[in-house]
Design a protein around this motif. Structure first.
Motif, short mmCIF file in Angstrom:
data_model
loop_
_atom_site.label_atom_id
_atom_site.label_comp_id
_atom_site.label_asym_id
_atom_site.label_seq_id
_atom_site.Cartn_x
_atom_site.Cartn_y
_atom_site.Cartn_z
N ILE A 163 23.59 44.67 -45.73
CA ILE A 163 24.36 43.75 -44.89
C ILE A 163 25.79 43.69 -45.41
O ILE A 163 26.03 43.28 -46.55
N LYS A 164 26.74 44.09 -44.59
CA LYS A 164 28.13 44.17 -45.03
C LYS A 164 29.03 43.13 -44.37
O LYS A 164 30.05 42.73 -44.94
N LEU A 165 28.69 42.69 -43.17
CA LEU A 165 29.52 41.75 -42.43
C LEU A 165 28.64 40.77 -41.68
O LEU A 165 27.48 41.07 -41.36
N LEU A 166 29.21 39.60 -41.38
CA LEU A 166 28.53 38.60 -40.54
C LEU A 166 29.47 38.14 -39.44
O LEU A 166 30.70 38.11 -39.62
N MET A 167 28.89 37.77 -38.30
CA MET A 167 29.64 37.28 -37.15
C MET A 167 28.83 36.18 -36.47
O MET A 167 27.64 36.02 -36.73
N LEU A 168 29.47 35.45 -35.57
CA LEU A 168 28.77 34.56 -34.66
C LEU A 168 28.60 35.26 -33.32
O LEU A 168 29.35 36.18 -32.99
N VAL A 169 27.62 34.81 -32.54
CA VAL A 169 27.32 35.45 -31.27
C VAL A 169 27.09 34.41 -30.18
O VAL A 169 26.43 33.39 -30.42
N ASN A 170 27.61 34.68 -29.00
CA ASN A 170 27.13 34.02 -27.80
C ASN A 170 26.33 35.05 -27.03
O ASN A 170 26.90 35.91 -26.35
N ASP A 171 25.03 34.98 -27.16
CA ASP A 171 24.13 35.92 -26.48
C ASP A 171 23.85 35.37 -25.08
O ASP A 171 22.89 34.63 -24.88
N VAL A 172 24.69 35.74 -24.13
CA VAL A 172 24.57 35.22 -22.77
C VAL A 172 23.23 35.65 -22.17
O VAL A 172 22.83 36.81 -22.28
N SER A 173 22.55 34.69 -21.56
CA SER A 173 21.24 34.97 -20.96
C SER A 173 21.21 34.46 -19.52
O SER A 173 21.80 33.42 -19.21
N LEU A 174 20.54 35.19 -18.66
CA LEU A 174 20.37 34.81 -17.27
C LEU A 174 18.91 34.39 -17.07
O LEU A 174 18.03 35.22 -16.81
N ARG A 175 18.67 33.09 -17.25
CA ARG A 175 17.30 32.57 -17.30
C ARG A 175 16.54 32.79 -16.01
O ARG A 175 15.31 32.94 -16.02
N GLY A 176 17.26 32.81 -14.89
CA GLY A 176 16.57 33.00 -13.61
C GLY A 176 16.04 34.39 -13.41
O GLY A 176 15.14 34.61 -12.59
N LEU A 177 16.59 35.36 -14.14
CA LEU A 177 16.15 36.75 -14.01
C LEU A 177 15.11 37.15 -15.04
O LEU A 177 14.43 38.16 -14.88
N ILE A 178 15.01 36.36 -16.12
CA ILE A 178 14.11 36.74 -17.22
C ILE A 178 12.63 36.83 -16.80
O ILE A 178 11.97 37.82 -17.11
N PRO A 179 12.08 35.83 -16.09
CA PRO A 179 10.65 35.91 -15.78
C PRO A 179 10.26 37.16 -15.00
O PRO A 179 9.24 37.80 -15.30
N GLY A 180 11.09 37.53 -14.02
CA GLY A 180 10.79 38.72 -13.23
C GLY A 180 10.83 39.99 -14.05
O GLY A 180 9.97 40.87 -13.89
N GLU A 181 11.81 40.08 -14.93
CA GLU A 181 11.91 41.28 -15.77
C GLU A 181 10.76 41.37 -16.77
O GLU A 181 10.15 42.43 -16.92
N LEU A 182 10.47 40.26 -17.46
CA LEU A 182 9.38 40.29 -18.43
C LEU A 182 8.05 40.50 -17.74
O LEU A 182 7.13 41.09 -18.31
N GLY A 183 7.94 40.02 -16.50
CA GLY A 183 6.70 40.20 -15.75
C GLY A 183 6.39 41.66 -15.46
O GLY A 183 5.23 42.02 -15.23
N LYS A 184 7.42 42.50 -15.47
CA LYS A 184 7.21 43.93 -15.27
C LYS A 184 6.64 44.60 -16.51
O LYS A 184 6.21 45.75 -16.46
N GLY A 185 6.72 43.89 -17.66
CA GLY A 185 6.17 44.42 -18.90
C GLY A 185 7.03 45.46 -19.58
O GLY A 185 6.55 46.23 -20.41
N PHE A 186 8.34 45.46 -19.25
CA PHE A 186 9.20 46.48 -19.84
C PHE A 186 10.44 45.89 -20.50
O PHE A 186 11.35 46.61 -20.86
N GLY A 187 10.50 44.57 -20.65
CA GLY A 187 11.54 43.95 -21.44
C GLY A 187 12.79 43.56 -20.67
O GLY A 187 12.88 43.70 -19.45
N PHE A 188 13.79 43.05 -21.43
CA PHE A 188 15.05 42.57 -20.86
C PHE A 188 15.96 43.74 -20.47
O PHE A 188 16.00 44.76 -21.13
N PHE A 189 16.73 43.54 -19.42
CA PHE A 189 17.87 44.40 -19.15
C PHE A 189 18.92 43.64 -18.34
O PHE A 189 19.93 43.20 -18.87
N GLN A 190 18.67 43.43 -17.05
CA GLN A 190 19.63 42.70 -16.22
C GLN A 190 19.81 41.25 -16.67
O GLN A 190 20.88 40.68 -16.51
#
Length: 341
Positions: A163-190
């Motif tokens: 580990i050489k560096l550290l940062m903060l992150v805003n990991d933007v998420s689209l909660r309305g799209l997550i259930p449909g994507e995970l329901g396909k069984g292939f993980g996050f993308f859109q």
């Protein structure tokens, strides 16, 4: 040492060494043109960069400028690898509990991790452009580490040394799209669009005693629409430390220099099953989803809305002397008008 990347019209920007108090900066093209070049040659570049850093902190240097976070890209405007874990199992537990599901025992022993898009990170002051608020726009405050080359199959203790560096992150998420994507069984993308990182990346020694056991023992501060929203301590309730997360990512592959590994949403239990807001005397939260989960657990349904156009989110971490360590992620949600012809 503190480093940043200024926009300069190229894809990877210009590497800047930044003073400890975030007031001055200087380009160092003779050492490395960009952050990726520096991390690719870290053993050679780090002592040279640190020498500049020490001089910048103690005296005026020819070529120095006033540091301006508005000019910053994310430290790595693009990266070869961005893998985000979920080290705060309290966050995962809340998600499951809100829908009446038990958390599998394996979640306490083996980290969750997904591979995110790393070709187009947002700058720390860039708008979060979205075509629709119906997608459930949410912020997620996290900490991330950057590694040099990591060999496959490494153990957690050895991984921490990469580990050489550290940062903060805003990991933007689209909660309305997550259930449909995970329901396909292939993980996050859109549902996982471009993330934003803090203006400044720092070496672990900059954190002093706050960097212990491969964790950052400081509160992650977030302000939503100008009001305090969260201040959970990133070192508390972190089930998997960064050494473990890096080792997990490297179990079946080598990690190339510049690999970014995220902690997942910083989340504290606060002595209760679900924590409490700042208004209620607690440390609050690092995403809207946790508030909605708690509302569901308490009241049977969520009432807090996700982000709308014009909403703002600010994130930073302050050291024990009151100084911002990484600078501020400060973003506004804006309507995306479509591709520019």
């Amino acid at each position: 040492m503190k480093l940043a990347t200024y926009r300069n019209g190229t894809r990877d920007g210009q590497l800047m060494v930044v003073s400890k108090d975030l007031t001055r900066a200087i380009a160092v093209p003779a050492i490395a043109a960009c952050m990726q070049e520096a991390i690719d040659n870290w053993d050679e570049a780090e002592p040279k960069l640190n020498d500049v850093y020490q001089k910048l902190n103690s005296e005026a240097i020819d070529g120095q400028v006033d540091f301006d976070e508005v000019l910053c890209e994310s430290p790595f405007p693009r990266a070869y690898q961005w893998a985000d874990g979920s080290a705060y199992v309290n966050h995962v537990e809340l998600v499951r509990k809100a829908r009446g599901a038990e958390i599998p025992a394996s979640f306490w022993e083996d980290p969750l991790m997904y591979q995110g898009g790393s070709d187009d990170f947002l700058g720390p002051r860039d708008d979060i452009e979205m075509a629709s608020t119906e997608w459930g726009i949410d912020f997620e405050g996290e900490v991330a580490v950057v590694t040099d080359d990591v060999p496959m199959g490494i153990d957690a203790k050895s991984a921490a040394g990469h580990i050489k560096l550290l940062m903060l992150v805003n990991d933007v998420s689209l909660r309305g799209l997550i259930p449909g994507e995970l329901g396909k069984g292939f993980g996050f993308f859109q549902s996982k669009p471009s993330s934003a990182f803090s203006p400044v990346a720092v070496t672990p020694d900059e954190l002093g005693s706050a960097w212990k056991d491969s964790k950052v023992h400081l509160p992650l501060l977030s302000e939503y629409n100008g009001k305090p929203f969260g201040k959970p301590n990133a070192g508390e309730d972190m089930t998997f430390d960064f050494g473990q997360l890096v080792a997990h990512a490297a179990k079946t592959r080598h990690l190339g220099a510049g690999a970014i590994i995220g902690s997942g949403t910083v989340s504290n239990k606060q002595g209760t099953d679900h924590g409490t807001s700042i208004d209620e005397g607690g440390v609050g939260y690092s995403c809207i989803a946790e508030v909605r989960m708690i509302e569901t657990i308490r009241d049977g349904k969520p009432t807090t809305e996700f982000m709308k156009f014009g909403d703002t989110i600010r994130m930073q971490m302050i050291d024990n002397g009151g100084q911002s360590i990484f600078g501020q992620i400060d973003q506004k949600v804006a309507e995306y008008k479509g591709p520019q012809q």
